[in-house]
Structures are given as C-alpha cells and as structure tokens.
Motif scaffolding. Structure first.
Motif, short mmCIF file in Angstrom:
data_model
loop_
_atom_site.label_atom_id
_atom_site.label_comp_id
_atom_site.label_asym_id
_atom_site.label_seq_id
_atom_site.Cartn_x
_atom_site.Cartn_y
_atom_site.Cartn_z
N ARG A 1 5.56 0.92 19.70
CA ARG A 1 6.79 0.18 19.38
C ARG A 1 7.04 0.18 17.86
O ARG A 1 8.15 0.39 17.40
CB ARG A 1 6.70 -1.27 19.88
CG ARG A 1 6.86 -1.39 21.39
CD ARG A 1 7.33 -2.80 21.78
NE ARG A 1 6.41 -3.84 21.36
CZ ARG A 1 5.32 -4.23 22.04
NH1 ARG A 1 5.02 -3.62 23.18
NH2 ARG A 1 4.55 -5.19 21.59
N ARG B 1 10.05 2.04 15.71
CA ARG B 1 10.94 1.23 14.86
C ARG B 1 10.89 1.69 13.39
O ARG B 1 11.91 1.74 12.72
CB ARG B 1 10.52 -0.24 15.01
CG ARG B 1 11.09 -1.21 14.01
CD ARG B 1 12.55 -1.55 14.33
NE ARG B 1 13.11 -2.45 13.35
CZ ARG B 1 13.53 -2.11 12.13
NH1 ARG B 1 13.48 -0.84 11.78
NH2 ARG B 1 14.01 -2.99 11.30
N SER C 1 5.81 -8.20 5.89
CA SER C 1 5.13 -8.91 6.98
C SER C 1 6.13 -9.57 7.90
O SER C 1 5.88 -9.74 9.09
CB SER C 1 4.17 -9.98 6.50
OG SER C 1 3.93 -9.94 5.16
N CYS C 2 7.29 -9.95 7.35
CA CYS C 2 8.34 -10.56 8.16
C CYS C 2 8.86 -9.56 9.20
O CYS C 2 9.00 -9.89 10.37
CB CYS C 2 9.46 -10.93 7.22
SG CYS C 2 10.14 -12.51 7.52
N ALA C 3 9.13 -8.34 8.73
CA ALA C 3 9.62 -7.29 9.64
C ALA C 3 8.56 -6.97 10.69
O ALA C 3 8.87 -6.76 11.86
CB ALA C 3 9.98 -6.04 8.84
N ALA D 1 6.21 -9.11 11.73
CA ALA D 1 6.09 -10.29 12.60
C ALA D 1 7.14 -10.24 13.71
O ALA D 1 6.86 -10.60 14.85
CB ALA D 1 6.23 -11.56 11.77
N GLU D 2 8.33 -9.78 13.38
CA GLU D 2 9.39 -9.69 14.40
C GLU D 2 8.97 -8.80 15.55
O GLU D 2 9.24 -9.07 16.70
CB GLU D 2 10.65 -9.08 13.77
CG GLU D 2 11.61 -10.11 13.24
CD GLU D 2 12.78 -9.45 12.57
OE1 GLU D 2 13.26 -8.40 13.04
OE2 GLU D 2 13.22 -10.00 11.53
N MET D 3 8.27 -7.71 15.22
CA MET D 3 7.85 -6.76 16.26
C MET D 3 6.57 -7.22 16.95
O MET D 3 6.35 -6.93 18.11
CB MET D 3 7.59 -5.38 15.64
CG MET D 3 8.76 -4.77 14.95
SD MET D 3 10.05 -4.29 16.10
CE MET D 3 9.25 -2.98 17.00
N GLY E 1 5.50 -10.40 17.23
CA GLY E 1 5.62 -11.73 17.84
C GLY E 1 4.93 -12.79 17.01
O GLY E 1 5.05 -13.97 17.29
N PRO F 1 3.04 -13.29 12.68
CA PRO F 1 2.69 -12.57 11.45
C PRO F 1 1.32 -11.93 11.58
O PRO F 1 0.44 -12.50 12.23
CB PRO F 1 2.66 -13.67 10.38
CG PRO F 1 3.29 -14.86 10.99
CD PRO F 1 3.18 -14.74 12.47
#
Ligand code: TXA
Ligand code: MG
Length: 327
Positions: free
Chosen positions: A82, A86, A196-198, A200-202, A204, A206
């Motif tokens: 995934r 991305r 890390s934010c991007a 964390a989105e993937m 679920g 951080p």
C-alpha cells in the motif's frame, strides 16, 4: 519527460559501466547516489572503498518498478504494498525482510533490505537501461554532507566514479524517509519528505521512532550529514554572537537590522521544502568560507520541518562531541 539525446547517450554509457562492475553517480529527487550493480559483490565493495564507509552499513537498492520488490524481499506485509503504491516512485525507503539471494555486501550482513523506487526521470531511465537493482548510498565521502548537484559529487568523489550523470539540482534535497517494516511495528528510522503524518494516514497510527538497539544505519548515527565547520543550533542567533569565536556564519530565516562585524549572515527560505532543498548546498558554501563556527537558528518544531530539524541535529552532534571533522 523526454530526455535529450546527450542525456540518453550518457545513460547508455552509464548502464555499460554498471554492467562491467563500475560505479556511476546519478541524480535522484532526494540527493545524488553512488550506484553499482546490486548483484555484483565486487562492484558493491567498490562503493564502500570509494566512500570510506564501514562494510557493515547497509545500502539501499534502487528499483525501476514496484513489481520488482518481490525479487529483493520476502514476507512482504500488505502495508508495504500500500505504501509503495502511494509513495513510489518517490522519497520513501522501505526496510523489509531480504530475499535469500541478496548479497551480504548490500545488507551489511543483516536479514533486511532497504528498497526504493526513485522519482527522477534520469534515474528511472538508467534503471530501465541497466535492467536490474542498483545499490546506492548518497554520493559523498562517509559522514559528510550529501550531494545535491553533480558538481558536489565531482568535488567529493570525482576520482572514484566511472561517470557522473548530471540531472540538475535535486528537487527534494534531503535523503529519503526510511520506514522499517521488518519488525512487529512500523518504525521511522530517518524522517524525510514523506512525513510521519503522511505515513500515519496510511498506517492508521504514527510510526514508532528510532530507539537504541535499532538496525545499523549510518544515517541514523547522531553525528552524520556534517559540514567540516562546527555547527551549533540556537533559537536566536543575536544573543550568542559575542560568546562564540569569530569569524562566524549564521543561517537564519531573517536578516539582522544592521551588519554585524565578524559575522556572515545567510538567509534561508521560510518554506520547509525550499529550506530542505537549499540546506546542503548552503552548508557546503559556508564550509568554504573558513569560519570558526556556523550558528543555525532552529526552524519551528512542527511536522513539516521534521526532516530539516533531524539533519541539523545530526550536523550539530559532531560539534558537540568535539569532532568537527568526519570523513
Ligand atoms: O534518498 C536517499 O535515500 C539516497 C538516494 C541516493 O536514494 N540514499 C541514501 O543512502 O541516503 P545512504 O546509504 O547515504 O543512506 C541510507 C541509509 C543508511 O543510513 C543505511 O544504513 C540505511 O539507509 N539502510 C539501508 N539499508 C538498511 C537496512 N536494511 N536496515 C536499516 N537501515 C538501512
Ligand atoms: Mg548518506
């Protein structure tokens, strides 16, 4: 992007050099890499000799396509696919369990491998022309500042490479984000343009951050990415000026109201991406001035600045230990 005839010719020549076990420096969107055939042990050893890098520090293998991940890694978790879908091609390196055929020379004897599909059109064309994986660290002598132009590569390692492909200045300018997916929990080993934010989105949640006992990673040493001039981090430069040896260089986002004797001021961009793109070139330039110290005003402690703050922290760490000069 269409590559000019001369670039295409350079790529063909570079692919030949790589097939014969030689070294080629190539541009990526992050920094320039020093590449060798990842399946040729002698060629990979040449990288370590050229950089003066300890043999147990693993190399990232660069691939032209996501589908190649399976040739180099095994037990690939679904989240790796995934993330690759991305962020590849792009500035993210995934650490995975290595496939059995992978050379110990590449992994530093570890049971994991770092993989990345870079985004630069020249590198992708080189990878396709070569037709295999390219092991490549940043193209600088061990411990120094990574190169973001072909001229930087030539200055540091020109004597050691078969060819340097000039793809212009790197768009990102800082090394890739490294995410370790080989353990129980995803772990961020090095922050980069994929924040890390991007991630964390993937993911679920951080990713965990670097702790002691983590895998060997030279970019994870506290003192790394260092200029030769000692570098100090401060929240505000002005109050420090009288306490430090002169001549001094200051890197800050705004200029002082009046010129200050014994002090050369460099204004840096207020935008985190632009700052990251400029950082290494500015450090090299300042290094050539012969100042006694570089004073850097720390950018804000927000997510968008995490990679810049990480590199500045590592550059400052060598000065703290009284070892301004790393090789
Ligand atoms: O942006 C980048 O990542 C650039 C371009 C050329 O791709 N490459 C780069 O390579 O910065 P290098 O070798 O200078 O830094 C890669 C970092 C090193 O700290 C290395 O130890 C770590 O990745 N690394 C590579 N394989 C690893 C593994 N299996 N486990 C843990 N760390 C690994
Ligand atoms: Mg490096």
């Amino acid at each position: 992007m269409t590559l000019s005839k001369s670039v295409s010719e350079q790529i063909m020549r570079a692919a030949q050099i790589l097939r014969h076990g030689g070294l080629v420096a190539f541009p990526t969107e992050t920094v320039y890499g020093l590449g060798a055939d990842a399946c040729n042990a002698e060629a990979v050893r040449r990288i370590f000799r050229a950089k003066g890098r300890p043999a147990d520090h693993p190399l990232i293998v660069h691939l032209s396509d996501i589908g190649e991940m399976e040739r180099w890694a095994q037990d690939i978790p679904a989240v790796a696919w995934r993330l690759a879908e991305r962020f590849w091609p792009g500035p993210l390196t995934l650490i995975l369990k290595r496939a059995p055929h992978v050379l110990d020379e590449v992994t530093g004897g570890q049971d994991t491998i770092g993989l990345r599909v870079p985004r630069h059109p020249v590198t992708l064309a080189l990878l396709k022309a070569f037709g295999g994986g390219l092991a490549a660290p940043s193209a600088n002598p061990f411990g120094g500042v990574s190169p973001t132009t072909a001229a930087h590569v030539i200055a540091g390692l020109g004597h050691a490479v078969g060819a340097v492909i000039d793809g212009g200045p790197c768009a990102v300018g800082l090394e890739s984000t490294i995410l370790d997916l080989s353990g129980m929990r995803p772990r961020l080993l090095r922050p980069g343009a994929v924040t890390s934010c991007a991630l964390a989105e993937m993911l679920g949640a951080p990713p965990a951050t670097q702790t002691t006992g983590a895998p060997r990673a030279s970019g994870c040493l506290p003192s790394h990415y260092a200029p030769n001039t000692p570098l100090r981090l401060v929240t505000s430069a002005i109050p420090e000026l009288n306490r430090l040896p002169q001549p001094l260089a200051v890197m800050a986002m705004c200029l002082p109201k009046t010129a200050i004797a014994g002090c050369r001021w460099v204004t840096m961009p207020r935008d985190a991406r632009a700052y990251g793109r400029a950082l290494y070139a500015r450090l090299r330039e300042i290094d050539s001035w012969g100042c006694r110290c570089i004073l850097v005003e720390l950018p804000p402690a927000t997510m968008e600045w995490e990679a810049v703050r990480d590199r500045l922290g590592r550059a400052a760490a060598s000065a703290d230990k009284g070892q301004p000069e790393l090789t």
